[in-house]
Motif scaffolding. Sequence first.
Motif, short mmCIF file in Angstrom:
data_model
loop_
_atom_site.label_atom_id
_atom_site.label_comp_id
_atom_site.label_asym_id
_atom_site.label_seq_id
_atom_site.Cartn_x
_atom_site.Cartn_y
_atom_site.Cartn_z
N ARG B 74 0.79 -1.23 0.00
CA ARG B 74 0.00 0.00 0.00
C ARG B 74 0.82 1.28 0.00
N ALA B 75 2.05 1.24 0.51
CA ALA B 75 2.85 2.47 0.59
C ALA B 75 4.26 2.19 0.11
N PRO B 76 4.43 1.76 -1.13
CA PRO B 76 5.73 1.26 -1.58
C PRO B 76 6.83 2.32 -1.58
N TYR B 77 6.46 3.60 -1.59
CA TYR B 77 7.50 4.63 -1.62
C TYR B 77 7.80 5.20 -0.24
N ALA B 78 7.21 4.59 0.79
CA ALA B 78 7.35 5.14 2.14
C ALA B 78 8.82 5.12 2.57
N ASP B 79 9.13 5.99 3.51
CA ASP B 79 10.49 6.09 4.04
C ASP B 79 10.93 4.75 4.62
N PRO B 80 12.06 4.20 4.18
CA PRO B 80 12.45 2.85 4.63
C PRO B 80 13.01 2.81 6.06
#
Lengths: 479, 447
Positions: B74-80
């Motif tokens: 759902r949030a693949p670009y979220a801060d890792p």
Amino acid sequence: MTRHGRHAAAFCLLLLLTLLLGATRVQVLDSPSYDGNPANRRLAITRYAQPRGNILVGGHPVTGSRATHSQLKYVRAYTDGPLYAPVTGFASQTYGATLLEAAEDDVLSGTADQLVALPLWNAVTRRQQPGGDVRTTINPAAQRAAYRGLGGRKGAVAALDPATGRILALVSTPSYDPGDIAGTGPAATTAWSGLLDHPDQPMVNRALRQTYPPGSTFKTVTAIAALTSGTITDVDEPTDSPDPYPLPGSTVRLTNESSTEACRDASLRIAYQISCNTVFGKLGDDVGLKAMADTAGAFGFNDPALRIPSRAATSVFDTHMDRAQLALSSIGQYNTAATPLQMAMVAAAVANGGTLMQPHLVDRTPVATTYDSVYRQVMDANVAAQMQELMTGAVAQGTGRRAAIPGAVVGGKTGTAQNGENNRGMPFAWFIAWAHPKDSGTPAVAVAVVVEDAAANRADISGGGVAAPIARAVMRAVL
Amino acid sequence: MRTSTVDAPPPPAIRLPKRRGVELALLVAAVLISVYGYCAVGLARYGAVPPDAVRYGSALGGLALLAHISVRLRAPYADPLLLPIAVLLNGLGLVLIYRLDLQTPDTAAPAQLIWSALGVALFIGVVVLLRDYRVLARYAYVSVAAALVLMIVPIFFPAVNGAKIWIQYAGFSIQPGEFAKVLLAVFFAAYLADNRHALAYTGRRIRKLQLPTGRVLGPILAIWVISVGVLVLERDLGTSLLFFGLFVILLYVATGRTGWIAVGLVLSAAGAFAAGALEPHVHSRVTDWLHPFASIDAGRGPGQLAQSLFAFAAGGALGAGLGEGHSVLIGFAVKSDFILATAGEELGLAGIGAVILLYALLVARGYRAGLAMRDPFGRLLAIGLASIIALQVFVITGGVTDLIPLTGMAMPFLAQGGSSVVTNWIIVALLMLLSDTARSADEGRGR
């Protein structure tokens, strides 16, 4: 909005940086003061987290440690508490430590820096060092003999090896069990207040920390002062001594306990043998205050720094007196006061040819070995030889007959010290002695015994009657 | 401001890395560090690895994996970094609570693990169900109403240890004020996003200070009154400080007016002074702060704050080692408000520094997400949520290290407390969504 957002971010990070500085203050800069705060239980928790090192007598531990299953994991235990209490002292979780337990605490608790084999590595691992054992000089047989000899009476015994200064026995009765007050909680506090309130004061170390008027045993010091100063050159030459002896500058006349004619103009040998107050009172006055004080000082009187390693009470020979007071002081009365250890040192110096060795109680620990050292050269060998003769005479023919040991050369001196205002208190019975086997010239043991027995018949309190048999038992145990 | 470019179509050629692999690797490390800590405690206390170490590790690892999968979907670009930091702090908190359980009569770690699971479930729920965070702005006034209710309800329940912030029912207790934090952040962000121009460009100007007008001063005064009300009625200084600090920060970011900071400082100083002088509970906290050893001098033994300082000091630079300290001496609240003292004693300044840096990183990444956004609501929400964490860490850490007066507050993720850990997972979930939006928008713009 972006610029102000960055300001806010910087503010938040500044807050967190402040926290780091605050933590550094508490954990690094101020941590020593927090760590050392007496209210910080960590001190006690760490201290009692491991078994304490043991105190050894004759190679065997007389202490131990008991697991408690509470916050303070180990508590001190004593195998033979009352017998060795004057040696060990106590190590209590509630009341701190005394005597050897205090003096050697850094070794016993494992905090001595020298215990660490690899200091840098230990700084990294911070593993607690196990406590080290403290090996004492006490001779268990002598200690037992003294304790048994004193029995239920109030008194003390100190015994030394004259040639080395090793303390062989240090006994004080009535004693107490240090194990009773080692822990925490109501049992320990009840035992503690019971000991404090006890009329006989069992926690007082009478051998080391209690001074008594030494009475006639002090005549030994007076005789040595007389011989050293040249006041007397021949121990068999009659002295010019009246009986009774009117104290100079006073209306008081000094008399002798036994009303025999033998004391009038008696020689030093006879006067020492039958313990003439008149002769020694006059002799002290003849020798003079300076020489008397010098000789007493050489034995350790007025030395506040005497340690074995625990501090001994300072024995006193007054240095500001008029002539009458000096005469009384010279027979061990007036202000003169000595610990049993001090009087054992007097006997030891005579036995060791005039050389007084530094008395010590610790043989060695993992970090230090006590080497024998000279405390003072008190008298020359010639005076010492004359004194040995006088003292063996006092045992062979004089007041100290009950200290004689077959097969051994024994020298001694009795004393019965008056006590209290107008001598109303019960007198103290003293005996000091030394001995060596007949076939050996090396002195083996010197001992001082004091018995303060309020329960006994006044007539029975005499050095020769009460104290000499105890000294004899101790010397036999050593020989 | 380049908000007009948000809806521009993405140039397909340039793709930002999603960095989910980095997140997974960091998650594995976070779980392994936590399991190592768990084993270290057992080895130090019993000389053996705790028998349930595998179960503990697989529980934490399982939770981390589920959260990671939901983020991938759902949030693949979220801060890792956000998720691994949260997992590590939560895992470390469990280790510290487990360690204290061994020396205290009550057992708190299993319950904390269940609460953590619930928190992760809510994290997944937020990530999966909240398709677009912007819908939250629509519920601004619902949020503030709910927050007020949550804050007022505990007043009708008995005080626990001097503070009326709990609802206790049938052996079950929650701190509704914890949830109110998120709701208030949503409201503040939405309100300020709508009114920032009115707040910024009206009012009188005195030298460089731009003062706000009376009309817009109303809401800030209302918030101030609520903060003081919470303080007085619930005797919860920490929450009051947090709400007010949050509002002032967001106001400043939204309007850029230093005047608001002046007003905020004056009001908070007045409030703090009044509370310190009038409210005995707060007054005693201030006295303790100034004289942490007063109870020792008075012969009553060390108080909690003194014990906390002793614990920190005992840790020194490198710490005593997990399971080797004596922070249980602090007694009450050792697993909650004072949890950091255990970290301080057993992990030392090195450990405290690492923990504070983890929080700083969490806050920085939150701010970064916020600053990268073009939507004012999203920006303010991200900054608000990150600020909540920063303020909370400051208030409680400063309190237990005697930097500021001690106020009861949970260390995010570390401290025992179900409501707190659940709330913090929601905060992280929202930050994940916001950072996802920010970075995918970046990708959209092909930067």
